[in-house]
Design a protein around this motif. Structure first.
Motif, PDB file in Angstrom:
ATOM      1  N   VAL A 153       0.832  -1.346  -0.022  1.00 39.75           N
ATOM      2  CA  VAL A 153      -0.117   0.148  -0.058  1.00 39.75           C
ATOM      3  C   VAL A 153       0.762   1.300   0.113  1.00 39.75           C
ATOM      4  CG1 VAL A 153      -1.746   1.360   1.565  1.00 39.75           C
ATOM      5  CG2 VAL A 153      -1.979  -1.181   1.039  1.00 39.75           C
ATOM      6  N   PHE A 154       1.924   1.162   0.964  1.00 40.43           N
ATOM      7  CA  PHE A 154       2.601   2.365   0.680  1.00 40.43           C
ATOM      8  C   PHE A 154       3.621   2.582  -0.426  1.00 40.43           C
ATOM      9  CE2 PHE A 154       6.435   4.820   1.559  1.00 40.43           C
ATOM     10  CZ  PHE A 154       6.208   5.757   2.541  1.00 40.43           C
ATOM     11  N   ASP A 159       4.009   5.908  -5.212  1.00 39.11           N
ATOM     12  CA  ASP A 159       4.176   6.013  -6.856  1.00 39.11           C
ATOM     13  C   ASP A 159       2.872   6.856  -7.500  1.00 39.11           C
ATOM     14  OD1 ASP A 159       6.324   4.429  -6.622  1.00 39.11           O
ATOM     15  OD2 ASP A 159       5.169   2.531  -7.320  1.00 39.11           O
ATOM     16  N   GLU A 160       1.818   6.902  -6.929  1.00 35.89           N
ATOM     17  CA  GLU A 160       0.888   7.985  -7.341  1.00 35.89           C
ATOM     18  C   GLU A 160       0.933   9.234  -6.744  1.00 35.89           C
ATOM     19  OE1 GLU A 160      -3.226   6.154  -7.308  1.00 35.89           O
ATOM     20  OE2 GLU A 160      -2.189   3.966  -7.247  1.00 35.89           O
ATOM     21  N   ASP A 161       1.846   9.605  -6.150  1.00 30.50           N
ATOM     22  CA  ASP A 161       2.049  10.957  -5.459  1.00 30.50           C
ATOM     23  C   ASP A 161       0.895  10.946  -4.441  1.00 30.50           C
ATOM     24  OD1 ASP A 161       4.068  11.617  -7.119  1.00 30.50           O
ATOM     25  OD2 ASP A 161       2.878  12.343  -8.593  1.00 30.50           O
ATOM     26  N   LEU A 162       0.616   9.943  -3.777  1.00 24.14           N
ATOM     27  CA  LEU A 162      -0.275  10.237  -2.608  1.00 24.14           C
ATOM     28  C   LEU A 162       0.184  10.050  -1.257  1.00 24.14           C
ATOM     29  CD1 LEU A 162      -3.641   8.325  -4.283  1.00 24.14           C
ATOM     30  CD2 LEU A 162      -3.361  10.650  -3.792  1.00 24.14           C
ATOM     31  N   ILE A 163       1.627   9.843  -1.189  1.00 24.27           N
ATOM     32  CA  ILE A 163       2.343  10.099  -0.006  1.00 24.27           C
ATOM     33  C   ILE A 163       3.374  10.706  -0.415  1.00 24.27           C
ATOM     34  CG2 ILE A 163       3.994   8.491   1.422  1.00 24.27           C
ATOM     35  CD1 ILE A 163       2.098   6.215   1.673  1.00 24.27           C
ATOM     36  N   PRO A 416       9.466   1.874   4.100  1.00 22.08           N
ATOM     37  CA  PRO A 416      10.055   1.316   2.702  1.00 22.08           C
ATOM     38  C   PRO A 416      10.666   2.537   1.850  1.00 22.08           C
ATOM     39  CG  PRO A 416       8.016   1.175   2.411  1.00 22.08           C
ATOM     40  CD  PRO A 416       8.241   1.757   3.661  1.00 22.08           C
ATOM     41  N   ALA A 417      11.584   3.161   2.488  1.00 22.59           N
ATOM     42  CA  ALA A 417      12.242   4.373   1.671  1.00 22.59           C
ATOM     43  C   ALA A 417      13.846   4.551   2.129  1.00 22.59           C
ATOM     44  CB  ALA A 417      11.469   5.583   1.941  1.00 22.59           C
ATOM     45  N   TRP A 418      14.420   4.763   1.009  1.00 23.92           N
ATOM     46  CA  TRP A 418      15.938   4.772   1.100  1.00 23.92           C
ATOM     47  C   TRP A 418      16.340   6.070   0.609  1.00 23.92           C
ATOM     48  CZ3 TRP A 418      13.278   0.487   0.733  1.00 23.92           C
ATOM     49  CH2 TRP A 418      13.512  -0.621   1.412  1.00 23.92           C
ATOM     50  N   TYR A 419      17.739   6.549   1.356  1.00 26.60           N
ATOM     51  CA  TYR A 419      18.147   7.668   0.937  1.00 26.60           C
ATOM     52  C   TYR A 419      19.621   7.626   0.341  1.00 26.60           C
ATOM     53  CZ  TYR A 419      14.238   9.551   3.928  1.00 26.60           C
ATOM     54  OH  TYR A 419      13.212   9.738   4.371  1.00 26.60           O
ATOM     55  N   ASP A 420      19.915   8.519  -0.369  1.00 27.04           N
ATOM     56  CA  ASP A 420      21.325   8.392  -0.800  1.00 27.04           C
ATOM     57  C   ASP A 420      22.127   9.530  -0.128  1.00 27.04           C
ATOM     58  OD1 ASP A 420      20.856  10.801  -2.251  1.00 27.04           O
ATOM     59  OD2 ASP A 420      20.877   9.869  -4.431  1.00 27.04           O
ATOM     60  N   ALA A 421      23.482   9.696  -0.457  1.00 30.48           N
ATOM     61  CA  ALA A 421      24.067  10.871   0.457  1.00 30.48           C
ATOM     62  C   ALA A 421      23.458  12.160   0.178  1.00 30.48           C
ATOM     63  CB  ALA A 421      25.479  10.729  -0.087  1.00 30.48           C
ATOM     64  N   ASP A 422      22.901  12.659  -0.945  1.00 31.13           N
ATOM     65  CA  ASP A 422      22.428  13.925  -1.542  1.00 31.13           C
ATOM     66  C   ASP A 422      20.826  13.976  -0.902  1.00 31.13           C
ATOM     67  OD1 ASP A 422      24.737  14.438  -2.573  1.00 31.13           O
ATOM     68  OD2 ASP A 422      23.965  13.634  -4.383  1.00 31.13           O
ATOM     69  N   GLY A 423      20.288  13.045  -0.044  1.00 33.48           N
ATOM     70  CA  GLY A 423      18.930  13.076   0.403  1.00 33.48           C
ATOM     71  C   GLY A 423      17.986  12.724  -0.687  1.00 33.48           C
ATOM     72  N   ASN A 424      18.410  12.239  -1.873  1.00 34.01           N
ATOM     73  CA  ASN A 424      17.139  11.595  -2.641  1.00 34.01           C
ATOM     74  C   ASN A 424      16.552  10.558  -2.165  1.00 34.01           C
ATOM     75  OD1 ASN A 424      17.786  13.683  -5.089  1.00 34.01           O
ATOM     76  ND2 ASN A 424      19.556  12.404  -5.092  1.00 34.01           N
ATOM     77  N   ILE A 425      15.145  10.488  -2.441  1.00 36.21           N
ATOM     78  CA  ILE A 425      14.359   9.631  -1.681  1.00 36.21           C
ATOM     79  C   ILE A 425      14.024   8.539  -2.916  1.00 36.21           C
ATOM     80  CG2 ILE A 425      12.143   9.012  -0.773  1.00 36.21           C
ATOM     81  CD1 ILE A 425      12.083  11.937   0.214  1.00 36.21           C
ATOM     82  N   TYR A 426      13.988   7.187  -2.400  1.00 33.35           N
ATOM     83  CA  TYR A 426      13.689   5.975  -3.490  1.00 33.35           C
ATOM     84  C   TYR A 426      12.738   4.912  -2.419  1.00 33.35           C
ATOM     85  CZ  TYR A 426      17.932   7.911  -5.429  1.00 33.35           C
ATOM     86  OH  TYR A 426      19.066   8.844  -5.954  1.00 33.35           O
ATOM     87  N   VAL A 427      11.476   4.839  -3.068  1.00 32.70           N
ATOM     88  CA  VAL A 427      10.677   3.976  -2.212  1.00 32.70           C
ATOM     89  C   VAL A 427      10.588   2.521  -3.207  1.00 32.70           C
ATOM     90  CG1 VAL A 427       8.207   3.678  -1.713  1.00 32.70           C
ATOM     91  CG2 VAL A 427       9.358   5.929  -1.228  1.00 32.70           C
TER      92      VAL A 427
END
Length: 936
Positions: A153-154, A159-163, A416-427
């Motif tokens: 669900v998250f 992915d639909e920009d609802l979170i 379930p989100a990960w960050y790189d050193a520049d603070g970019n978010i990957y889910v």
């Protein structure tokens, strides 16, 4: 059957039999009917609200199971992020170990160990209440399947920009270091102060009346350090000219603007409001409207941070408050301090004052999700019971704020989100999926978000995730949408609305067809039950009983305010001087149903349980009477006998009457169950079982059974009616009182030939009304018989005639129907009213001095001449009258005292007036009786 009803001896045994026999699992036959249990916290203990809620759900499930439905009551527990983490942290701290010493993974291993050892207490307690739950399907919000559903669900919502992740104001707990929901904040009135400060106007500006400052009032002086504006009403003539000008913020060496905003009430306080957008929810909205800076002045501990002047840094917020007030006074800027009662928000777990706090959190954008959820209720797809709660739902849903779903904890569903050193978010569902999804290099360092999801996030998926979504479409198809959600009004928004939004989004279906909203269980005085009030009742203590000392120990253990201990102890001793006797589960459940009206508040009076324990005793004793007159006489019937009963020519008037009343009551039971009026259902069954079956029919059957040798066919019909009506009544009340009905039904259904080995009442069909047995004529005739017997008994009581003394009675002003009924029921009336003679007098016949009662227009007369010692009765009545006269003198003296009437509490004066009226009525009745006796 044992002579006395002992619930403790039967309840556990029957529950184990039901559970082992698999009676709670869906039958696989018939139309499906399902309920999901509101998941209790895994740390929890059963409280009165749980008990009430579970009793309602179990009644619905047992009823629908007996109606032939394929029933599922889906159970599970909530991982309760904050509560569980606190419990385990405290256990570790006793051994000198901190959570941070262990690290996240090892700490969570400790939580899982605790959960396996101690996390099932509440489910055992639910069993004690008789819940017919399919335990084989028990779920846990952190189990593998539900955790996968949460991740799914998250990711989809993100992915639909609802979170999204945003920097916004939240409720912050400075002790637990986490954001908390509104439901986890307790707002209680406490003593505080209003501090009035001068804020100097900048650039030589003055107010219209020539002052070079404006005055503000605050209950939180330390937040001055984060002020970024002062707001006034744009319509306030006192300050209108100042809008757009500035003040020099005291102690901070900053200029802040004066803004006009409709939020300000010119009538409240000084008409000028300091605006601290980073530390007040209303100010935050003002800040957004005027594009004000948002200065966060607190650390996560609610100490002052480096955004404030150096003199205040590192001070605790309350120490900073004292210093700031002293500094304002020294600067001549403190006008006055006034005592003020205010609502203080405290964390329900930590007890510390919650701070509005600006921080980065994860949010669900709810506007688009809300639209179909509103429509589902507007269109009637989902119905609230009572219906007025739909208005509450709509008002919340049409004014939604985005939902903060992150918590700064270790125990829970990690985001379930990960960050790189520049603070970019990957889910994604895993780090491997994230690298594939975003085409990231294998050597790019990623760190998973440290936060977990709010427990309400997993709860919002409860109806469909517990039924197998997304991997088990067959179970979902069978039992979803569920039929009804049973819950309290306090979580309509936090849980009900979110379930509707999420379920529609991910399944395209509504989560439930109806929402049954029940009131809040309060104590007998209408007070909310809480640990601090010391008025909490444990359902298990009401079932098993508890000594006074143990009850006091339980109520005073772990008090957050130890000074309340003596007060709580005294109140407990006053209310329960002998502790609490054990009433058994069925009596507790029936008490719950009797209180299940449509109101917001439910006053739980332990005294009512006494009445329903007596009801259980009444059913038990009536059943023993039936068994004595059947089994002990060697009588056995067959299902064919039961089927042919309605056409038996040997049925007496009483037999036809009770069979008719049973059909009427069964009809009422179905109607009340359909409308969720458990209070009316329980009352209808109680009235039938106690008053009509136990009190009247058992009594009316006795003359027939006494005469069994002379009229064996009539006696057989009476015995079969006793058994048949009792067996049907047990099935009728079973959803409400499962244990006693199972125990008795096993005996009774054996005597009617309806029970096979291994049968249970819970798998029998619920009674259906047979219209052919409804007999209004028999009902009217028996009401007449009852009226005569009650009239005779009332005269016996009023005139102090000994119960065993037989006498003659007369009926006057009789109709043709009265005389018919007298002729047809003479033998019954003589036996049950203990009369030597009962006859109708002719219109002109002279009647001796008699005591009189009325039944409709007919007079029931008992000639008194030979029944009482006239002189003795006159002396007794005079003595009673003298007593009342003395009481009346005391009351009149009080009410005649002007000081008493003027100074005593109004309710006490009113009580005395009521006493006077009741004493006057009693005296008048005795005077009338005295005149009657003298006339003999």
């Amino acid at each position: 059957m044992d002579k006395t009803y002992q619930p403790q001896q039967i309840e556990q045994q029957w529950y184990e039999t039901w559970e082992k026999g698999g009676y709670f699992t869906p039958s696989g036959q018939g139309e499906s009917y399902s309920i999901v249990i509101p998941p209790p916290n895994v740390t929890g203990r059963l409280h009165m609200g749980h008990g009430f809620q579970n009793a309602i759900m179990d009644a619905l499930i047992r009823y629908q199971r007996m109606m032939g439905k394929n029933t599922l009551w889906q159970v599970g527990t909530d991982h309760a992020g904050i509560a569980t983490q606190m419990v385990v942290e405290r256990r570790l701290e006793k051994d000198g170990v901190k959570r941070t010493d262990l690290g996240r993974e090892t700490f969570n291993d400790e939580v899982w160990k605790w959960k396996e050892q101690s996390g099932g207490i509440i489910t055992q307690q639910i069993r004690r209440l008789g819940g017919s739950i399919d335990w084989s399907r028990e779920r846990f919000t952190m189990d593998e399947g539900l955790s996968a559903a949460v991740e799914e669900v998250f990711v989809r919502l993100f992915d639909e920009d609802l979170i999204y992740r945003g920097n916004r104001l939240v409720n912050w707990d400075p002790k637990l270091h986490t954001a908390v929901s509104d439901l986890e904040v307790i707002n209680e009135e406490e003593d505080g102060h209003f501090w009035y400060f001068k804020y100097p106007l900048a650039d030589g500006a003055t107010t219209d009346d020539g002052k070079d400052y404006i005055e503000i009032a605050t209950t939180r002086p330390e937040t001055l350090l984060g002020d970024t504006a002062v707001a006034v009403s744009p319509e306030d003539p006192r300050f209108k000219s100042l809008i757009g000008k500035f003040v020099d913020l005291p102690l901070c060496d900053r200029r802040i603007p004066i803004v006009g905003d409709d939020y300000v009430d010119p009538e409240f306080g000084t008409g000028c409001v300091k605006i601290t957008p980073a530390h007040d929810f209303n100010d935050y909205e003002v800040g957004k409207r005027h594009d004000l800076p948002m200065i966060n002045i607190f650390t996560i501990d609610a100490a002052i941070n480096d955004n404030a002047p150096e003199a205040y840094r590192d001070l605790d917020r309350f120490d900073a408050r004292k210093k700031l007030v002293a500094d304002m006074e020294a600067a001549g800027l403190l006008v006055k301090v006034e005592p003020h009662k205010l609502k203080v928000p405290r964390g329900d777990r930590s007890g510390v004052v919650i701070e509005p706090y600006l921080t980065n959190q994860w949010y669900v954008a709810v506007q688009e999700l809300a639209k179909p959820a509103i429509k589902a209720v507007e269109d009637g797809d989902i119905e609230f019971v009572p219906k007025n709660w739909e208005n509450t739902y709509f008002s919340w849903m049409r004014d939604l704020q985005d939902w903060c779903i992150s918590r700064q904890l270790w125990w829970g569903h990690r985001i379930p989100a990960w960050y790189d050193a520049d603070g970019n978010i990957y889910v994604g569902r895993s780090e491997a999926e994230v690298r594939s999804k975003y085409k990231l290099a294998d050597d790019l360092a990623l760190e998973q978000d440290e936060d977990v999801l709010d427990t309400w996030f997993s709860s919002a998926l409860w109806t469909f995730s517990t039924l197998g979504w997304p991997d088990d479409p067959e179970t979902l198809k069978t039992f979803h949408s569920t039929d009804v959600l049973v819950t309290g009004f306090d979580i309509i928004f936090f849980w009900v609305a979110r379930m509707i939004m999420m379920t529609l989004k991910f399944t395209g279906e509504i989560p439930f067809k109806k929402v049954y909203i029940h009131g809040l269980i309060r104590d007998g005085q209408g007070q909310k039950m809480s640990k601090s009030k010391g008025n909490v009742l444990d359902p298990i203590d009401l079932i098993d009983g508890i000594s006074l000392d143990d009850l006091i120990a339980k109520r005073t253990e772990g008090l957050m305010q130890p000074q309340l201990q003596k007060k709580i102890e005294k109140a407990t001793r006053d209310e329960f001087p002998d502790g609490i006797v054990g009433y058994g589960t069925d009596a507790l459940r029936y008490t719950y149903y009797s209180l299940a009206s449509t109101g917001r508040d439910i006053k739980f009076d332990v005294g009512r349980m006494e009445g329903f324990r007596n009801f259980c005793n009444k059913i038990w004793n009536a059943s023993r009477y039936v068994i004595m007159n059947t089994e002990e006489k060697g009588i056995q019937f067959t299902p064919q006998d039961v089927q042919s009963l309605q056409s038996d020519p040997n049925l007496s008037l009483a037999d036809r009457w009770i069979l008719s009343r049973l059909q009427q009551t069964v009809t009422q039971a179905h109607e009340h169950m359909a409308s969720y009026r458990f209070d009316l259902m329980s009352q209808a069954i109680y009235d039938f079982f106690w008053n009509e079956y136990c009190d009247w029919y058992v009594e009316l059957s006795k003359p027939v059974l006494w005469d069994a040798d002379n009229q064996p066919e009539r006696a057989r019909a009476a015995r079969l009616t006793l058994l048949t009506v009792l067996e049907s009544s047990l099935r009728m009340v079973h959803p409400l009182m499962p244990f006693i009905t199972e125990e008795i039904w096993q005996k009774i259904a054996t005597l009617t030939g309806q029970r096979q080995d291994g049968d249970s009442i819970m798998l029998q069909p619920y009674p259906m009304a047979n219209e052919a047995l409804i007999n209004e004529s028999a009902e009217a005739d028996i009401e007449w018989v009852k009226g005569v017997i009650v009239g005779i008994r009332n005269i016996r009581g009023e005139m102090n005639i000994p119960p065993g003394k037989a006498f003659a009675a007369l009926l006057r002003n009789t109709s043709e129907a009265d005389r018919r009924r007298l002729a047809e029921n003479q033998a019954t009336l003589l036996k049950l009213a203990k009369l030597t003679e009962l006859r109708a007098v002719e219109d002109r016949e002279t009647v001796p001095a008699s005591a009189t009662q009325l039944h409709q227009d007919m007079e029931i007369l008992v000639p008194l001449a030979d029944l009482i010692d006239k002189d003795e009765e006159i002396a007794r009545l005079n003595k009673e009258i003298a007593k009342l006269e003395k009481t009346m003198q005391g009351i009149s003296s009080k009410l005649g005292n002007e000081k008493f009437v003027a100074k005593a509490p109004a309710e006490l004066v009113e009580k005395e007036r009521e006493r006077k009226e009741s004493t006057e009525r009693a005296m008048a009745a005795l005077q009338d009786k005295l005149a009657e006796i003298k006339a003999l």
